[in-house]
Design a protein around this motif. Structure first.
Motif, PDB file in Angstrom:
ATOM      1  N   GLY A   1      51.746  26.084  -6.939  1.00 41.18           N
ATOM      2  CA  GLY A   1      50.588  27.763  -7.205  1.00 41.18           C
ATOM      3  C   GLY A   1      51.132  28.342  -6.440  1.00 41.18           C
ATOM      4  N   ARG A   2      51.816  27.628  -5.638  1.00 39.92           N
ATOM      5  CA  ARG A   2      52.693  29.128  -4.278  1.00 39.92           C
ATOM      6  C   ARG A   2      53.659  29.741  -5.012  1.00 39.92           C
ATOM      7  N   PHE A   3      53.757  30.869  -4.419  1.00 41.62           N
ATOM      8  CA  PHE A   3      54.983  31.502  -4.544  1.00 41.62           C
ATOM      9  C   PHE A   3      55.950  31.357  -3.026  1.00 41.62           C
TER      10      PHE A   3
ATOM     11  N   ARG B   1      58.532  28.359 -11.495  1.00 38.66           N
ATOM     12  CA  ARG B   1      58.691  29.222 -12.439  1.00 38.66           C
ATOM     13  C   ARG B   1      58.840  30.694 -11.532  1.00 38.66           C
ATOM     14  N   LEU B   2      60.725  31.259 -12.670  1.00 37.02           N
ATOM     15  CA  LEU B   2      60.723  32.404 -11.531  1.00 37.02           C
ATOM     16  C   LEU B   2      60.158  33.457 -12.090  1.00 37.02           C
TER      17      LEU B   2
ATOM     18  N   GLU C   1      63.324  31.933  -6.041  1.00 36.66           N
ATOM     19  CA  GLU C   1      62.197  32.695  -5.116  1.00 36.66           C
ATOM     20  C   GLU C   1      61.104  32.480  -6.567  1.00 36.66           C
ATOM     21  N   GLY C   2      60.431  31.616  -6.296  1.00 38.69           N
ATOM     22  CA  GLY C   2      59.106  31.540  -7.826  1.00 38.69           C
ATOM     23  C   GLY C   2      58.188  30.665  -7.391  1.00 38.69           C
ATOM     24  N   THR C   3      56.994  30.385  -8.331  1.00 34.06           N
ATOM     25  CA  THR C   3      55.922  30.006  -8.475  1.00 34.06           C
ATOM     26  C   THR C   3      56.168  28.196  -8.390  1.00 34.06           C
TER      27      THR C   3
END
Length: 264
Positions: free
Chosen positions: A217-219, A247-248, A232-234
């Motif tokens: 759940g972290r970016f 998840r981008l 970068e993503g979650t």
């Protein structure tokens, strides 16, 4: 399963195991040392190995598909996390998490050794794992910070280490007894997970890995070995191949097989 040898000091428990692989030693040899003079972790990085840590390497010869081999280190991380959590009270055990791919860390709170502030993204490294194919076998190396070393040592990076002693473990026994208790717990937890992995791969363990992942759940920002930003993503778990799922920002899901994770 394991044939354990405990040594006072050694150049590297990994090197002992690799020499044993070359000599044809069967699966199950485990080497533990109270001190290493030439230890190393992932990607050959030097591992500080003073007295006070638990340093253990295991010889494995799994009969699995080649595509499963990269997930072995994740299985070891699960075993180490289980072992360390079993040695402390529940409130502290919940703070012990895995930082993909194979570091075991302490999340949140203030560490007695560092007086670090309590902030949301604070984590400190408790243990590191390496896994390398060598001469037809696999050498798994595990290093756990059990107690602070007697001699001060230089700390690299921005995160100071955490020790099981910070969580109240080891005060009722001698240092070597505490180290052996940690090493024995790791072997105890690893054996059933290893058998399960050999029989069915990482897919059946991916849920537990995600449950104890500090990244869930972290970016995050992913960088390659040169430090170049890849994406970068979650974080949205790991897949059956042990790849980190991100998840981008455009909604696409990207599976990342390797790289350095930076919390944002």
């Amino acid at each position: 399963m394991f044939r354990l040898q405990v040594l006072e000091s050694v150049d590297s428990t990994n090197e002992v195991i690799k020499r044993a692989i070359e000599d044809g030693e069967p699966e199950g040899l485990a080497i533990r040392a109270y001190r290493q003079t030439g230890g190393y972790g992932r990607q050959g990085r030097a591992w500080k190995s003073p007295r006070g840590g638990m340093y253990e390497s295991i010889l494995l010869r799994p009969e699995v598909e080649m595509r499963e081999l990269p997930t072995l280190a994740l299985v070891v991380a699960l075993a180490v996390r289980r072992a360390l959590a079993s040695l402390v009270v529940d409130d502290q055990a919940r703070r012990i998490c895995i930082k993909w791919p194979n570091d075991v860390v302490l999340v949140g709170g203030t560490l007695p050794q560092t007086n670090a502030p309590s902030i949301k993204n604070l984590y400190s490294k408790l243990a590191g794992i390496s896994s390398e194919v060598h001469a037809g076998g696999i050498c798994v190396g595990i290093g756990v910070n059990v107690e602070p070393p007697e001699d001060a040592m230089e700390i690299g990076g921005k995160n100071a280490p955490a020790y099981l002693a910070d969580l109240g473990f080891g005060f009722t026994c001698e240092r070597e007894a505490a180290i052996n208790a940690v090493g024995d717990a790791v072997l105890h937890e690893f054996e059933p997970l290893y058998r399960r992995w050999c029989d069915g791969g990482f897919a059946a363990l991916s849920g537990e890995f995600a449950e104890h992942s500090m990244l869930e759940g972290r970016f995050v920002r992913m960088a390659n070995q040169l430090g170049e930003v890849v994406c970068e993503g979650t974080v949205r778990g790991v897949d059956a191949s042990g790849r980190l799922l991100l998840r981008l920002e455009d909604g696409e899901t990207k599976a990342v097989a390797s790289g350095e994770v930076h919390l944002l």
